[in-house]
Design a protein around this motif. Sequence first.
Motif, PDB file in Angstrom:
ATOM      1  N   ARG A 165       0.746  -0.710  -0.027  1.00 26.14           N
ATOM      2  CA  ARG A 165      -0.082  -0.023   0.206  1.00 26.14           C
ATOM      3  C   ARG A 165       1.054   1.351  -0.157  1.00 26.14           C
ATOM      4  NH1 ARG A 165      -5.505  -0.153   4.403  1.00 26.14           N
ATOM      5  NH2 ARG A 165      -4.434   2.006   4.417  1.00 26.14           N
ATOM      6  N   GLU A 222      -7.844  -6.638   1.763  1.00 26.46           N
ATOM      7  CA  GLU A 222      -6.714  -6.054   1.723  1.00 26.46           C
ATOM      8  C   GLU A 222      -5.140  -6.255   1.137  1.00 26.46           C
ATOM      9  OE1 GLU A 222      -6.926  -3.068   4.044  1.00 26.46           O
ATOM     10  OE2 GLU A 222      -8.069  -4.008   5.607  1.00 26.46           O
ATOM     11  N   VAL A 258      -3.616 -10.274  14.139  1.00 24.91           N
ATOM     12  CA  VAL A 258      -4.823 -10.348  13.281  1.00 24.91           C
ATOM     13  C   VAL A 258      -5.883  -8.957  13.365  1.00 24.91           C
ATOM     14  CG1 VAL A 258      -6.662 -12.905  13.926  1.00 24.91           C
ATOM     15  CG2 VAL A 258      -5.997 -10.664  15.804  1.00 24.91           C
ATOM     16  N   PHE A 259      -4.450  -8.257  13.174  1.00 26.09           N
ATOM     17  CA  PHE A 259      -4.670  -6.901  13.281  1.00 26.09           C
ATOM     18  C   PHE A 259      -5.878  -6.520  12.142  1.00 26.09           C
ATOM     19  CE2 PHE A 259      -3.373  -2.322  11.767  1.00 26.09           C
ATOM     20  CZ  PHE A 259      -4.454  -1.626  13.460  1.00 26.09           C
ATOM     21  N   ARG A 260      -4.904  -7.102  11.061  1.00 26.09           N
ATOM     22  CA  ARG A 260      -5.842  -6.603   9.503  1.00 26.09           C
ATOM     23  C   ARG A 260      -5.815  -8.047   8.577  1.00 26.09           C
ATOM     24  NH1 ARG A 260      -5.715  -1.723   7.040  1.00 26.09           N
ATOM     25  NH2 ARG A 260      -4.448  -0.649   8.480  1.00 26.09           N
ATOM     26  N   PHE A 290     -12.953  -9.986   8.774  1.00 29.18           N
ATOM     27  CA  PHE A 290     -13.263  -9.641  10.318  1.00 29.18           C
ATOM     28  C   PHE A 290     -14.735  -9.240  11.116  1.00 29.18           C
ATOM     29  CE2 PHE A 290     -13.654  -4.919   9.367  1.00 29.18           C
ATOM     30  CZ  PHE A 290     -13.019  -4.811   8.021  1.00 29.18           C
ATOM     31  N   GLN A 336     -17.123  -6.849  12.917  1.00 27.36           N
ATOM     32  CA  GLN A 336     -17.279  -5.595  13.491  1.00 27.36           C
ATOM     33  C   GLN A 336     -18.343  -5.329  13.710  1.00 27.36           C
ATOM     34  OE1 GLN A 336     -17.528  -3.641   9.365  1.00 27.36           O
ATOM     35  NE2 GLN A 336     -15.691  -1.997   9.436  1.00 27.36           N
ATOM     36  N   GLU A 363      -5.013   2.501  14.626  1.00 24.71           N
ATOM     37  CA  GLU A 363      -6.713   1.907  15.092  1.00 24.71           C
ATOM     38  C   GLU A 363      -7.282   0.887  15.461  1.00 24.71           C
ATOM     39  OE1 GLU A 363      -8.561   3.851  11.212  1.00 24.71           O
ATOM     40  OE2 GLU A 363     -10.794   2.918  12.417  1.00 24.71           O
ATOM     41  N   LEU A 364      -7.903   1.703  16.665  1.00 24.65           N
ATOM     42  CA  LEU A 364      -9.041   0.603  17.159  1.00 24.65           C
ATOM     43  C   LEU A 364     -10.420   0.728  16.966  1.00 24.65           C
ATOM     44  CD1 LEU A 364      -7.814   0.308  20.457  1.00 24.65           C
ATOM     45  CD2 LEU A 364      -8.259  -1.766  19.198  1.00 24.65           C
ATOM     46  N   ALA A 388     -16.961   2.834  14.706  1.00 21.02           N
ATOM     47  CA  ALA A 388     -16.735   1.496  14.166  1.00 21.02           C
ATOM     48  C   ALA A 388     -15.430   1.080  14.299  1.00 21.02           C
ATOM     49  CB  ALA A 388     -17.159   2.223  13.040  1.00 21.02           C
ATOM     50  N   GLY A 390     -13.590  -3.089  15.461  1.00 20.69           N
ATOM     51  CA  GLY A 390     -13.027  -4.307  14.795  1.00 20.69           C
ATOM     52  C   GLY A 390     -13.311  -5.425  16.213  1.00 20.69           C
ATOM     53  N   ARG A 426      -9.832  -6.808  16.153  1.00 21.05           N
ATOM     54  CA  ARG A 426      -8.688  -5.638  16.682  1.00 21.05           C
ATOM     55  C   ARG A 426      -8.771  -5.042  18.593  1.00 21.05           C
ATOM     56  NH1 ARG A 426      -7.437  -1.050  11.732  1.00 21.05           N
ATOM     57  NH2 ARG A 426      -6.907  -2.346  10.509  1.00 21.05           N
TER      58      ARG A 426
HETATM   59  P1  ATP Z   1      -7.043   1.388   8.480  1.00 22.20           P
HETATM   60  O1  ATP Z   1      -6.837   2.776   8.203  1.00 22.20           O
HETATM   61  O2  ATP Z   1      -6.060   0.319   9.705  1.00 22.20           O
HETATM   62  O3  ATP Z   1      -7.344  -0.386   7.202  1.00 22.20           O
HETATM   63  P2  ATP Z   1      -9.858   2.058   8.676  1.00 22.20           P
HETATM   64  O4  ATP Z   1     -10.254   3.365   8.372  1.00 22.20           O
HETATM   65  O5  ATP Z   1     -10.479   1.649   6.939  1.00 22.20           O
HETATM   66  O6  ATP Z   1      -9.060   1.111   8.493  1.00 22.20           O
HETATM   67  P3  ATP Z   1     -12.777   1.622   9.260  1.00 22.20           P
HETATM   68  O7  ATP Z   1     -13.353   1.611   7.681  1.00 22.20           O
HETATM   69  O8  ATP Z   1     -12.662   3.345   9.579  1.00 22.20           O
HETATM   70  O9  ATP Z   1     -11.263   1.067   9.370  1.00 22.20           O
HETATM   71  O10 ATP Z   1     -13.007   0.453   9.745  1.00 22.20           O
HETATM   72  C1  ATP Z   1     -13.246   0.262  12.011  1.00 22.20           C
HETATM   73  C2  ATP Z   1     -12.431  -0.936  12.702  1.00 22.20           C
HETATM   74  O11 ATP Z   1     -13.047  -2.039  11.472  1.00 22.20           O
HETATM   75  C3  ATP Z   1     -11.310  -0.196  12.361  1.00 22.20           C
HETATM   76  O12 ATP Z   1     -11.402   0.171  13.267  1.00 22.20           O
HETATM   77  C4  ATP Z   1     -10.586  -1.449  12.938  1.00 22.20           C
HETATM   78  O13 ATP Z   1     -11.371  -2.246  13.879  1.00 22.20           O
HETATM   79  C5  ATP Z   1     -11.899  -2.481  12.055  1.00 22.20           C
HETATM   80  N1  ATP Z   1     -11.132  -3.241  10.989  1.00 22.20           N
HETATM   81  C6  ATP Z   1     -10.953  -2.036   9.231  1.00 22.20           C
HETATM   82  N2  ATP Z   1     -10.956  -3.412   8.701  1.00 22.20           N
HETATM   83  C7  ATP Z   1      -9.679  -4.017   9.104  1.00 22.20           C
HETATM   84  C8  ATP Z   1      -9.288  -5.598   9.117  1.00 22.20           C
HETATM   85  N3  ATP Z   1      -8.966  -5.764   7.469  1.00 22.20           N
HETATM   86  N4  ATP Z   1      -9.179  -6.313  10.049  1.00 22.20           N
HETATM   87  C9  ATP Z   1      -9.529  -5.781  11.111  1.00 22.20           C
HETATM   88  N5  ATP Z   1      -9.891  -5.041  11.172  1.00 22.20           N
HETATM   89  C10 ATP Z   1     -10.670  -3.946  10.808  1.00 22.20           C
END
Ligand code: ATP
Length: 478
Positions: free
Chosen positions: A116, A206, A213-215, A219, A221, A289-290, A331, A333, A336
């Motif tokens: 990315r 992604e 399991v962070f990204r 997942f 929500q 981001e959480l 919002a 996850g 996370r």
């Molecule tokens: P990032 O910038 O990390 O890609 P985002 O800003 O696209 O995240 P949002 O669209 O705001 O994320 O999604 C809301 C929440 O969903 C995030 O704060 C996170 O907790 C969760 N989330 C988003 N994408 C993922 C992912 N690929 N895997 C796990 N959790 C996710």
Amino acid sequence: MTAVDPAQSSVPPPVPPPPDILERLVSLCKQRGFVFPSSEIYGGINALYDYGPLGTRLRRNIRNAWWRRMIDLRDDVEAVESSIIMNPNVWVASGHVQNFTDPLVDCTGKCRKRWRADHVEAERRARGKDPAQVLCPECDGALTEARQFNLMFKTFLGPVEEAAAQVYLRPETAQGMFVNFGNVLNATRRRLPFGIAQQGRSFRNEISPGNFVFRLREFEQMEMEYFCEPGSDRELLDYWCKERLDWFVEDLGVRRAQLRLRAHDAEELSHYSSGTYDVEYLFPFGWGELEGIADRTDFDLKQHAQHSGKDLAYFDPTTNQRFLPYVVETAVGVDRIFITMLIDAYDEEEVRGEKRVVLRLHPDMAPYQVAVLPLSKKPELSAKAREVQGLIRGQLATEYDETQSIGRRYRRQDEIGTPLAVTVDFDTLQDQAVTIRERDGMTQVRVPLTELAAALGEQLDVMRRRAAERAAGRASAG
Ligand code: ATP
């Protein structure tokens, strides 16, 4: 933007987690049954995981804690469960077909990896390379120009694989709330302000998933859209920022010092938002981001009204006015939160010359609250221990374990965060008393079986208070 993070100055500075904590947790999670690679016997599949017996329990506790705070303890939030595959026009109206893209660059050097574009700098820094150089973080090869890549998974509805049948797996749950705004309004006769919330799976293809399991690409929500009068949205944005931050600290026991609230600057704002804050946690790879809390204005309802041709306006009977509500969204996850809680709770200490690993989870969030352990596998002890388990089952989540030496079983319970263990020994058969051992200080007390339930309740209360102090930063670990 207003400062909505006043508490930050009164908490201690954050402590960076050990750099190798993720490796340690990946192995603990596999060994103890929190998380397994998905379809592991076939070699796994990238950025997809399965949750084992303990992980499933912890996730369930996370979902329940959210449900309790966001729905059960409030009067103004309704829940829905919408379908994962929706009419594709939803994603045209929401802007996802057009805008839900990440900039992608390819390495033209040795490794040919895909990145990315907006992650290259951080990835280079994480690998100890000069972040100012725009080169492949892996092999220093040249990178292509960035091109936009849509993150939505596509599939086909019905037997014909043609463009007209193309649909998407939802990349967020939020649109399920917007398209049902009119239905919920009619069915519940709600007045503004009120929220519609949902927990459910989302899917994003992604470009650079990772960090356990962070990204992920699949997942879960937990999102809430809070519909309100235009003009009240700014104040509500501040309210929800505080409310959500408090939830992590008070209900999940995450240490406040490791959290921060960060406002998005103008370039970072999504196309739908007039103001966004992220609740961030200090991960071993930096602040991440959480949860996102966003003022979405009337963007979504306006788009859906336009694209569907349906009137989604709200009628205010006191002023006789019709208008499109504004929306503040929260919002987050589950996955996370899950990894955050493990990082935040993980602790190692030396006890009598040996390393002890403890998950200092909030006692209400731990997969089990009480382990029932007969001292040995002798049938009379097993029978008594099962009887003891029967006394507390139903009120507390219990696990029965008679497999190894008692010392090893205590260590296992420490590693999975079980706050209390009840040990049944040979004296129990005579004196009808058991030993309660507590996870953090490893203290032990003997209590009569008639007082067991009350004693466990009291000890859990003490541990809840200690968890609150630890989370607020008022006490050192433990
Ligand atoms: P990032 O910038 O990390 O890609 P985002 O800003 O696209 O995240 P949002 O669209 O705001 O994320 O999604 C809301 C929440 O969903 C995030 O704060 C996170 O907790 C969760 N989330 C988003 N994408 C993922 C992912 N690929 N895997 C796990 N959790 C996710």
